[in-house]
Design an enzyme around this catalytic site. Structure first.
Site, PDB file in Angstrom:
ATOM      1  N   HIS A 196     -76.061  49.831 -34.714  1.00  0.00           N
ATOM      2  CA  HIS A 196     -75.802  48.409 -34.460  1.00  0.00           C
ATOM      3  C   HIS A 196     -76.959  47.761 -33.703  1.00  0.00           C
ATOM      4  CE1 HIS A 196     -71.964  47.097 -35.910  1.00  0.00           C
ATOM      5  NE2 HIS A 196     -71.216  47.901 -35.181  1.00  0.00           N
ATOM      6  N   ASN A 208     -72.597  47.174 -27.025  1.00  0.00           N
ATOM      7  CA  ASN A 208     -73.296  46.296 -26.075  1.00  0.00           C
ATOM      8  C   ASN A 208     -74.769  46.694 -25.953  1.00  0.00           C
ATOM      9  OD1 ASN A 208     -70.587  45.474 -25.260  1.00  0.00           O
ATOM     10  ND2 ASN A 208     -70.543  47.484 -24.292  1.00  0.00           N
ATOM     11  N   HIS A 210     -73.076  55.122 -35.267  1.00  0.00           N
ATOM     12  CA  HIS A 210     -72.660  53.755 -35.620  1.00  0.00           C
ATOM     13  C   HIS A 210     -73.091  52.763 -34.533  1.00  0.00           C
ATOM     14  CE1 HIS A 210     -69.815  50.817 -37.530  1.00  0.00           C
ATOM     15  NE2 HIS A 210     -69.793  50.342 -36.293  1.00  0.00           N
ATOM     16  N   GLU A 211     -72.763  53.089 -33.301  1.00  0.00           N
ATOM     17  CA  GLU A 211     -73.095  52.144 -32.220  1.00  0.00           C
ATOM     18  C   GLU A 211     -74.608  52.038 -32.051  1.00  0.00           C
ATOM     19  OE1 GLU A 211     -70.575  50.492 -31.584  1.00  0.00           O
ATOM     20  OE2 GLU A 211     -69.091  51.957 -32.250  1.00  0.00           O
ATOM     21  N   GLU A 263     -66.510  41.878 -27.134  1.00  0.00           N
ATOM     22  CA  GLU A 263     -66.265  41.513 -28.533  1.00  0.00           C
ATOM     23  C   GLU A 263     -64.764  41.546 -28.783  1.00  0.00           C
ATOM     24  OE1 GLU A 263     -68.216  43.908 -31.481  1.00  0.00           O
ATOM     25  OE2 GLU A 263     -67.634  42.560 -33.087  1.00  0.00           O
ATOM     26  N   GLY A 318     -62.738  52.367 -30.685  1.00  0.00           N
ATOM     27  CA  GLY A 318     -63.579  53.557 -30.591  1.00  0.00           C
ATOM     28  C   GLY A 318     -64.723  53.416 -29.589  1.00  0.00           C
ATOM     29  N   ALA A 319     -65.498  52.347 -29.746  1.00  0.00           N
ATOM     30  CA  ALA A 319     -66.682  52.175 -28.910  1.00  0.00           C
ATOM     31  C   ALA A 319     -67.218  50.776 -29.116  1.00  0.00           C
ATOM     32  CB  ALA A 319     -67.748  53.199 -29.293  1.00  0.00           C
ATOM     33  N   MET A 320     -68.179  50.403 -28.289  1.00  0.00           N
ATOM     34  CA  MET A 320     -68.736  49.055 -28.379  1.00  0.00           C
ATOM     35  C   MET A 320     -70.237  49.085 -28.161  1.00  0.00           C
ATOM     36  SD  MET A 320     -68.217  45.872 -28.839  1.00  0.00           S
ATOM     37  CE  MET A 320     -69.645  44.802 -28.910  1.00  0.00           C
TER      38      MET A 320
HETATM   39  N1  B3K Z   1     -67.969  46.181 -32.630  1.00  0.00           N
HETATM   40  C1  B3K Z   1     -66.956  47.007 -32.032  1.00  0.00           C
HETATM   41  C2  B3K Z   1     -65.562  46.565 -32.330  1.00  0.00           C
HETATM   42  C3  B3K Z   1     -65.046  45.488 -31.469  1.00  0.00           C
HETATM   43  C4  B3K Z   1     -63.581  45.253 -31.711  1.00  0.00           C
HETATM   44  C5  B3K Z   1     -63.099  44.044 -31.034  1.00  0.00           C
HETATM   45  N2  B3K Z   1     -61.685  43.874 -31.184  1.00  0.00           N
HETATM   46  C6  B3K Z   1     -67.132  48.434 -32.407  1.00  0.00           C
HETATM   47  C7  B3K Z   1     -67.894  48.722 -33.618  1.00  0.00           C
HETATM   48  O1  B3K Z   1     -67.553  48.341 -34.716  1.00  0.00           O
HETATM   49  O2  B3K Z   1     -68.906  49.343 -33.507  1.00  0.00           O
HETATM   50 ZN    ZN Z   2     -69.321  48.523 -35.682  1.00  0.00          ZN
END
Ligand code: B3K
Ligand code: ZN
Length: 898
Positions: A312, A276, A308-309, A132, A272-274
């Site tokens: 998502h 996926n 948060h992750e 992302e 912070g984190a992603m």
């Molecule tokens: N979705 C990612 C952020 C990605 C940033 C890209 N530059 C983390 C988050 O908001 O959970």
């Molecule tokens: Zn997020």
């Protein structure tokens, strides 16, 4: 570096993708010094796009790429000659492709030298990905946009000893050896997903495993992967994950859909984190924790980021964004959800207070500066520049306002309807609001302006009590100042350029006895609302009046309870009224808010005095209130600590027409010293009585006691006496946890004293092997108010502890310095030139990190003429760098030209 002129992308230019990708098969070979990626895509023309383009010739097939060395391209089994496709730096074009096709490409990528940390990159223990927003195109040719959702199969091939752990999204479906030294593993993701949620990891890692049984009885295998030797730092993250999973079931009825949920921690990560799908990649900062190396704030942040992750997985992954302008659809909503989780895990009031403090420190300045943009932006050059506090935090406030307006139950129905309608789709913010409106029956048409109009609205309120009529008339009006007007005036300004917002204003009326008074609105059936002590008024016009009846005496009005809207509220409470609210308001947020207003008023007046050479004057109001807070602190030490924390310099600066950072700094510290001088005994008493005993516990109650004690220690530090320094030194040496040790270090680091040097040295000596603790050591020094801070920071650039390639180190040292209001904005411009030079250096390695640092210049126009000259000189110099990234160019361009 891309030499092509960067394009500005406009929201209204959206068109559906000409081709869809049904399935993706990747074969990734980690060889010595290179990574080979073989990809096989099943493509077909998008029926929607074909309809739209009926008259014109059908568009070609175009795929995005960046930094790929293309080895071969084949369609339906035939390798294409060089004349059958066109390949630029960023686009692979195939003219006249069949309507359905299998496209095979083979590319080579240089992951070892990918310092941007976007796409596939190497870190200490192996290879990791970040896709992302647009990193997938750095891995293989692909139509890199979130509205194309595909099924993925990934096979990884690597050296067994160097890269023993091979992971990708979904489920493991096979693995084995390839000769004596190599192995392979195959993963299949059963869910359709956009390519920004793709991830793979090939590394040497340790793993903590656990299991979660969902409410319907499904079992989910959980795993947290970390650098070898750090397994004893994973327990909190795993616990946070399980609590998040349970919470989402209980509060939103959302169950985990996966068989495997993996978190992988990596030390080199831009943010912070992603999230996926099934394979979250985290910055180590939000995974690793142990009492002696992580603070209470770290523990709480881990809770929030893990949640948060995880959240998502529904709000972002199951239902994703149609295009990047809709980013707040997933980010605003998911921040709102992690805030609610935080409120349920900790203290709701303190959580809310901290969030609003952060909003005012980050988002309000953003909304008043050159990077101001709507929650749903209209255009961008570099999408990574729009992962902003506006999209995230103001976006969360917008979701919260919907909840406030329609009520908790209707909000839940709205969420259910949103998933019922859009599960598996890529949608827009309009779709979210439509679900909320349809589920509640509330018309949110006007409300939607919150997504479209940038800037923080001002809410002007005035009240009048009519003794004879026993009524109180409240007049509310709203305006959206232009940026220049917001900086320069406090007059309401009905800009013709905007339409009024729908603002929920939560209100209470407090009586002389400290009790809430009835809230009856003239003309309403009085029985319907008896007993309600807070109500939400809807302000929809530029100006409206509300009349409250049956009031035996004049009330003290409590406005915008729980911060019911992200606005700047203007109401002329007297100091006595604020002290009354601070002592009695039944809304804890507004108790805190009253104290902040009182303190701001005093500090801003003192700063004005100091700038014209007058001595600051400190009345007793705040000290008396502070004394009461300390006396009653035992009931809620965490709240007392928040109430006694003065507003920060950056937040206060927003309220000044022209900022004199030295005067502001002196004024704020002057009030701190005055409180310490007046209440030294009480502070010491609170410090002693709130000690925690026994082993460290990360519970809200224990953390609250530590917060209050460390607040007291900080105030006492203002005395800079032998006793206060000894107290801090004793705490530094005897602490059994990082919260207390770091608080003592931060207190000592503020003054030029032998204890400062001693503590900093011994801290580094003890912790130099713990990367995250070294970050704290760098931050503490970069945040110091001492006049030689810039010189210290400059020296630290060459210290072995620092690494320009590691985002955590850069943020710890350089971003912290950029946030050091008095030192960054030093009159001689040294801070500006220093940071601009560093941004230029970092940009060559990592444009995203450089662009984030460049945001520290946002507010340069609020300072005096000489400072403005220094700042614009530094920015121009940065802008003149050859090959500057479009990321930094966009930020600097806006800062200079708007
Ligand atoms: N979705 C990612 C952020 C990605 C940033 C890209 N530059 C983390 C988050 O908001 O959970
Ligand atoms: Zn997020």
């Amino acid at each position: 570096m891309n030499s092509e002129t960067p394009q500005r992308i406009h929201r209204l230019d959206y068109t559906p993708p000409p081709f869809l990708v049904d399935s993706v098969e990747l074969d990734v070979h980690f060889n010595a010094g290179e990574v080979l990626v073989n990809s096989q895509l099943q493509l077909r023309r998008n029926p929607l796009a074909a309809l739209a383009a009926e008259a014109s010739p059908l568009p070609p097939l175009q795929l995005d790429g960046q930094g790929l060395e293309t080895i071969s391209v084949a369609i339906d089994g035939s390798v294409l000659g060089q004349d059958q496709y066109h390949c630029s730096d960023s686009l692979l074009t195939i003219v006249n492709p069949p309507d359905t096709l299998t496209l095979r490409t083979q590319v080579r990528i240089d992951a070892d030298h990918n310092s941007s940390l976007s796409g596939l990159f190497r870190s200490k223990d192996g290879y990791f990905t970040q896709c992302e927003a647009q990193g997938f195109r750095r891995i293989t040719w692909f139509p890199d946009r979130p509205d194309i959702m595909s099924r993925y199969q990934v096979t990884l091939h690597a050296d067994k000893t160097r890269l023993p752990v091979l992971l990708a999204n979904g489920n493991p479906v096979g693995s084995g050896d390839e000769g004596p030294d190599r192995h392979w593993a195959k993963w299949e993701d059963p869910f359709f997903k956009p390519c920004y949620l793709f991830a793979l990891v090939a590394a040497r890692l340790d793993v903590l495993r656990d299991e979660f049984t969902t409410s319907s009885g499904r079992s989910v295998q959980l795993a947290v992967f970390v650098e070898p030797g750090k397994l004893d730092q994973c327990a909190h993250a795993m616990d946070a994950l399980k609590r998040s999973m349970r919470w989402d079931e209980e509060v939103f009825g959302l169950e985990c859909d996966l068989d495997h949920y993996m978190i992988v921690a990596v030390g080199d990560f831009n943010m912070g984190a992603m999230e996926n799908k099934g394979l979250n990649v985290f910055n180590t900062k939000y995974v690793l924790a142990r009492a002696d190396i992580a603070t209470d704030a770290d523990y709480q942040n881990i809770d929030r980021v893990v949640a948060h992750e995880y959240f998502h997985n529904w709000t972002g992954n199951r239902v994703t964004c149609r295009d990047w302008f809709q980013l707040s659809l997933k980010e605003g909503l998911t921040v709102y959800r992690d805030q609610e989780f935080g409120a349920d895990m900790h203290s709701r009031a303190v959580t809310r207070i901290r969030e609003v403090r952060a909003l005012r420190a980050m988002q309000f300045p953003e909304d008043a500066g050159p990077m101001a943009h709507p929650v749903r932006p209209d255009s961008y050059i570099e999408i990574n520049n729009f992962y902003t506090s506006t999209v995230y935090d103001k976006g969360a406030e917008v979701v919260r306002m919907i909840e406030t307006l329609i009520g908790k139950q209707a909000f839940r129905r709205g969420m259910d309807l949103y998933f019922e309608r859009h599960d598996g789709q890529a949608v827009t913010c309009d779709d979210f609001v439509a679900a909320m409106a349809d589920a509640s029956g509330v018309d949110l048409t006007q409300f939607k302006r919150w997504y479209d109009q940038a800037g923080t609205p001002r809410l002007w309120a005035s009240g009048h009590y009519d003794e004879e009529a026993r009524s109180y008339t409240l007049t509310l009006s709203q305006s959206l100042p232009t940026r220049a007007a917001a900086d320069a005036t406090s007059e309401p300004l009905h800009s013709p350029l905007h339409s009024p917002f729908h603002i929920p204003v939560a209100i209470g009326l407090n009586g002389a006895d400290g009790e809430d008074m009835p809230l009856l609105i003239a003309g309403e059936d009085s029985t319907a609302d008896s007993g309600r002590t807070t109500r939400v008024l809807s302000l929809t016009d530029f100006e409206q009046q509300f009349v409250f009846t049956e009031l035996a005496a004049a009330p003290v009005v409590s406005l915008l309870r729980d911060f019911s809207a992200p606005v700047i509220l203007d109401f002329s409470w007297s100091d006595e009224e604020l002290a009354h609210l601070l002592a009695h308001d039944s809304d804890p947020f507004n108790r805190w808010e009253a104290g902040q207003r009182l303190a701001s008023r005093l500090i801003l007046a003192a700063a004005e005095d100091i700038s014209v050479g007058r001595a600051a004057y400190w009345p007793q109001t705040f000290v008396e209130a502070a004394a009461r807070l300390l006396e009653n602190a035992a009931a809620d030490p965490a709240f007392a600590a928040e109430a006694l924390t003065l507003p920060g310099e950056a937040t206060l600066a927003e309220e000044m027409a022209m900022v004199d950072p030295s005067a502001l700094h002196e004024a704020r510290n002057g009030l701190r010293r005055f409180v310490a001088e007046q209440l030294g005994g009480a502070l010491l008493h609170a410090y002693e009585t709130h000690a925690t005993s026994g082993p460290y516990q990360a519970t809200p109650a224990a953390a609250g006691r530590r917060a209050l004690r460390n607040l007291c220690l900080g105030y006492l530090g203002e005395l800079n006496s032998a006793e206060s320094r000894a107290l801090a030194m004793r705490q530094f040496e005897t602490a059994n946890n990082m919260t207390d040790q770091l608080a003592a270090l931060a207190t000592l680091a503020q003054d030029d004293c032998p204890e400062r040097v001693q503590a900093l040295d011994s801290f580094y000596e003890r912790w130099h092997d713990e990367a995250l603790v070294v970050d704290k050591w760098l931050s503490v020094q970069a945040a110091s108010r001492l006049p030689d801070t810039l010189a210290v920071v400059r020296e630290l650039l060459d210290h072995p502890a620092f690494d320009l390639r590691n985002p955590n180190k850069v943020y710890a040292l350089l971003n912290t310095f950029g946030n050091n209001h008095v030192r960054f904005h030093a009159a001689d411009g040294g801070g500006y030139l220093f940071l601009a030079t560093q941004i230029g250096e970092i940009d060559r390695l990592n444009p995203q990190v450089a662009a984030r640092l460049a945001r520290r210049f946002d507010r340069w126009r609020k300072f005096d003429q000489p400072r403005q000259q220094q700042a614009s000189f530094a920015l121009e110099k940065l802008r003149s760098i050859d090959g500057l990234s479009s990321d930094v160019r966009e930020i600097v361009g806006r800062a200079l030209d708007q």
